[in-house]
Every structure is written in structure tokens, then in C-alpha cells.
Design an enzyme around this catalytic site. Structure first.
Site, PDB file in Angstrom:
ATOM      1  N   GLY A 196       0.778  -1.237   0.000  1.00  0.00           N
ATOM      2  CA  GLY A 196       0.000   0.000   0.000  1.00  0.00           C
ATOM      3  C   GLY A 196       0.809   1.286   0.000  1.00  0.00           C
ATOM      4  O   GLY A 196       0.336   2.304   0.499  1.00  0.00           O
ATOM      5  N   MET A 251      -3.952  -6.779  -7.212  1.00  0.00           N
ATOM      6  CA  MET A 251      -3.364  -7.841  -8.027  1.00  0.00           C
ATOM      7  C   MET A 251      -4.384  -8.808  -8.637  1.00  0.00           C
ATOM      8  O   MET A 251      -4.067  -9.962  -8.881  1.00  0.00           O
ATOM      9  CB  MET A 251      -2.336  -8.607  -7.185  1.00  0.00           C
ATOM     10  CG  MET A 251      -1.163  -7.747  -6.763  1.00  0.00           C
ATOM     11  SD  MET A 251      -0.341  -6.951  -8.170  1.00  0.00           S
ATOM     12  CE  MET A 251       0.900  -5.971  -7.350  1.00  0.00           C
ATOM     13  N   ILE A 258      -7.201  -9.377 -11.806  1.00  0.00           N
ATOM     14  CA  ILE A 258      -7.715  -8.843 -13.077  1.00  0.00           C
ATOM     15  C   ILE A 258      -9.237  -8.810 -12.991  1.00  0.00           C
ATOM     16  O   ILE A 258      -9.879  -9.840 -12.752  1.00  0.00           O
ATOM     17  CB  ILE A 258      -7.206  -9.687 -14.265  1.00  0.00           C
ATOM     18  CG1 ILE A 258      -5.678  -9.637 -14.227  1.00  0.00           C
ATOM     19  CG2 ILE A 258      -7.815  -9.198 -15.583  1.00  0.00           C
ATOM     20  CD1 ILE A 258      -4.959  -9.935 -15.493  1.00  0.00           C
ATOM     21  N   LEU A 259      -9.782  -7.617 -13.136  1.00  0.00           N
ATOM     22  CA  LEU A 259     -11.221  -7.445 -12.957  1.00  0.00           C
ATOM     23  C   LEU A 259     -11.989  -7.959 -14.166  1.00  0.00           C
ATOM     24  O   LEU A 259     -11.540  -7.872 -15.311  1.00  0.00           O
ATOM     25  CB  LEU A 259     -11.543  -5.959 -12.737  1.00  0.00           C
ATOM     26  CG  LEU A 259     -10.959  -5.360 -11.462  1.00  0.00           C
ATOM     27  CD1 LEU A 259     -11.164  -3.852 -11.454  1.00  0.00           C
ATOM     28  CD2 LEU A 259     -11.583  -5.999 -10.235  1.00  0.00           C
ATOM     29  N   ASN A 318      -5.632   2.749 -12.921  1.00  0.00           N
ATOM     30  CA  ASN A 318      -4.625   1.802 -12.431  1.00  0.00           C
ATOM     31  C   ASN A 318      -3.250   2.442 -12.549  1.00  0.00           C
ATOM     32  O   ASN A 318      -2.998   3.224 -13.467  1.00  0.00           O
ATOM     33  CB  ASN A 318      -4.674   0.544 -13.306  1.00  0.00           C
ATOM     34  CG  ASN A 318      -3.641  -0.494 -12.893  1.00  0.00           C
ATOM     35  OD1 ASN A 318      -3.472  -0.799 -11.711  1.00  0.00           O
ATOM     36  ND2 ASN A 318      -2.924  -1.036 -13.873  1.00  0.00           N
ATOM     37  N   HIS A 324       0.612   1.358 -13.192  1.00  0.00           N
ATOM     38  CA  HIS A 324       1.420   0.224 -13.662  1.00  0.00           C
ATOM     39  C   HIS A 324       2.895   0.628 -13.616  1.00  0.00           C
ATOM     40  O   HIS A 324       3.254   1.721 -14.072  1.00  0.00           O
ATOM     41  CB  HIS A 324       1.010  -0.157 -15.088  1.00  0.00           C
ATOM     42  CG  HIS A 324       1.774  -1.351 -15.576  1.00  0.00           C
ATOM     43  ND1 HIS A 324       1.488  -2.633 -15.161  1.00  0.00           N
ATOM     44  CD2 HIS A 324       2.855  -1.449 -16.396  1.00  0.00           C
ATOM     45  CE1 HIS A 324       2.348  -3.470 -15.713  1.00  0.00           C
ATOM     46  NE2 HIS A 324       3.182  -2.784 -16.472  1.00  0.00           N
TER      47      HIS A 324
HETATM   48  C1  GAR Z   1       3.321  -1.025  -7.410  1.00  0.00           C
HETATM   49  O1  GAR Z   1       4.602  -0.960  -7.987  1.00  0.00           O
HETATM   50  C2  GAR Z   1       2.268  -1.036  -8.490  1.00  0.00           C
HETATM   51  O2  GAR Z   1       2.579  -0.239  -9.598  1.00  0.00           O
HETATM   52  C3  GAR Z   1       2.294  -2.485  -8.893  1.00  0.00           C
HETATM   53  O3  GAR Z   1       2.435  -3.198  -7.676  1.00  0.00           O
HETATM   54  C4  GAR Z   1       3.113  -2.376  -6.727  1.00  0.00           C
HETATM   55  C5  GAR Z   1       2.248  -2.272  -5.493  1.00  0.00           C
HETATM   56  O4  GAR Z   1       2.883  -1.560  -4.475  1.00  0.00           O
HETATM   57  N1  GAR Z   1       1.091  -2.837  -9.600  1.00  0.00           N
HETATM   58  C6  GAR Z   1       1.062  -3.709 -10.602  1.00  0.00           C
HETATM   59  O5  GAR Z   1       2.031  -4.325 -10.971  1.00  0.00           O
HETATM   60  C7  GAR Z   1      -0.304  -3.887 -11.258  1.00  0.00           C
HETATM   61  N2  GAR Z   1      -0.146  -4.455 -12.566  1.00  0.00           N
HETATM   62  P1  GAR Z   1       2.095  -0.877  -3.280  1.00  0.00           P
HETATM   63  O6  GAR Z   1       1.142  -1.925  -2.690  1.00  0.00           O
HETATM   64  O7  GAR Z   1       3.191  -0.534  -2.299  1.00  0.00           O
HETATM   65  O8  GAR Z   1       1.360   0.328  -3.778  1.00  0.00           O
END
Ligand code: GAR
Length: 208
Positions: A12, A91, A93-94, A108, A110
Site C-alpha cells: 500500500g 493484483m 484482473i477485474l 490503475n 502500472h
Molecule cells: C506497485 O509498484 C504497483 O505499480 C504495482 O504493484 C506495486 C504495489 O505496491 N502494480 C502492478 O504491478 C499492477 N499491474 P504498493 O502496494 O506498495 O502500492
């Protein structure tokens, strides 16, 4: 004030960036009204609690597939009167049904410059592993609207980050977060809440 619902699955840090910017008055015309986690142990839930933000848990493991999960999530989003849904390290996929119900209202973040290193299987640390494997000199982050094509929706903001000698996936992930994700996600959320994002033919224009 738009109701912002943030969906999380893990640490988060992107949620934290949104909370920090909200507390500094930089999310105009919107408020994080609820955090929903797919994982009961997500540290993101503690971040929400610490800042007095309501949270709910919808555990992915209680559902057979993403379709059933998405339908249950749709009910929660309706209950919470979501105006904007932010996937911040979410994490799952909707399902198309949920995406259609909230067309152009789901964003989102990425951790790469789309269309590089995106799509099925590109999430979290894997994205940075692939960027290092390929030997690109620049990577970064993208904030985009969610469409039925995985990581294929209209791009709102992007920011590039340099790869450095000696980078590991973990080091690179941290730099991409600090230099890109934590900046452009709150900016995009504020622009959305201020009604400054205009979408035409899968392109986003920012209005004054
Ligand atoms: C982040 O780097 C986000 O961009 C990635 O997961 C991490 C979550 O970190 N998301 C994806 O890869 C989605 N395809 P966080 O929980 O510390 O925000």
C-alpha cells in the site's frame, strides 16, 4: 466531493502517497472514502486505519474465480457509492462486467512505460525483472484508465525513470515508486476529481 475507493492487495505505498497528498490538500474535489483489500493481511489496511479511513476486506481466496470475485466487488463498490476506483497495487484482473459498469471511472498504476512490460503476467516485481533482463535504459510508470484489455486503457500520465548500473529488481522498483508512481498517481486522481480528463478515441487530454 467525489468518493474515491482505493483497491489494494499488499503493502500500500501508493495508497500512502494518495493519503499524504490528500492530507496536504492536493486531491481537489475528492476524498478517499473507503479502502478495499483482496488480502486480509495487507499492510495497506493498517495505513488506512492509522489515517481514520474506512476499510473493507473481500478475500480473493473465498471465491472460485475472478468473475465471481468481481461480482461481489461490484456490490461493495455500489454500496460505497464509488465515483472513482483506484487500483493501487491491486493484483486481481477485474471482470468485464465490473469494468463496463464503471467505464472510464477506474484507474490503475502500472510500474512501467506502457506499452512496454505490460499485460498478462506483468505485475509487481516481475515487471522490473523483465526491464532489467531486456537492458532498457529507461523505464517508469503509467497511470491509465482500465479497459477490458489488460493494461490497454487510455493513458493519463507517464513518467520515465533511469535504470542504473547495479540495479536489482527491488532497487529499481523502489526508484520507480519514489520518482514516478507516488507522484503521478495522486496527480491523476486529482485531475479526475476536478473533471479535467477528457477522453477521445482512447486518448486522454488534460483540460485547464
Ligand atoms: C506497485 O509498484 C504497483 O505499480 C504495482 O504493484 C506495486 C504495489 O505496491 N502494480 C502492478 O504491478 C499492477 N499491474 P504498493 O502496494 O506498495 O502500492
Amino acid at each position: 466531493m467525489k468518493h474515491i475507493i482505493v483497491l489494494v492487495s499488499g503493502g500500500g505505498t501508493n495508497l500512502q502517497a494518495l493519503i499524504d497528498q490528500q492530507e496536504q490538500g492536493n486531491i481537489k474535489n475528492g476524498k478517499i472514502s473507503c479502502v478495499i483489500s483482496s488480502n486480509p493481511d495487507a499492510y495497506a489496511l493498517q495505513r488506512a486505519e492509522k489515517h481514520g479511513i474506512k476499510s473493507r476486506v473481500l478475500p480473493r481466496k473465498e471465491f472460485q474465480n475472478n468473475h465471481d470475485y468481481s461480482l461481489a466487488l461490484l456490490d461493495l463498490l455500489r454500496e460505497e457509492q464509488a465515483d472513482l476506483i483506484v487500483l493501487a497495487g491491486f493484483m486481481i484482473i477485474l471482470d468485464a462486467e465490473l469494468i463496463r459498469a464503471y467505464e472510464n471511472r477506474i484507474i490503475n498504476v502500472h510500474p512501467a512505460l506502457i506499452p512496454s512490460f505490460c499485460g498478462d503476467g506483468f505485475y509487481g516485481l516481475h515487471v522490473h525483472e523483465k526491464a532489467l533482463e531486456k537492458g532498457v535504459k529507461l523505464t517508469g510508470a503509467t497511470v491509465h484508465f482500465v479497459s477490458e484489455i489488460c493494461d490497454g486503457g487510455a493513458i493519463i500520465l507517464q513518467k520515465a525513470v533511469e535504470i542504473q548500473k547495479g540495479d536489482t529488481p527491488e532497487i529499481l522498483q523502489r526508484r520507480v515508486m519514489e520518482q514516478a508512481e507516488w507522484k503521478i498517481l495522486p496527480q491523476a486522481v486529482s485531475l479526475f476529481c476536478e473533471d479535467r480528463l477528457q477522453i477521445e478515441n482512447n486518448h486522454v487530454w488534460i483540460t485547464e
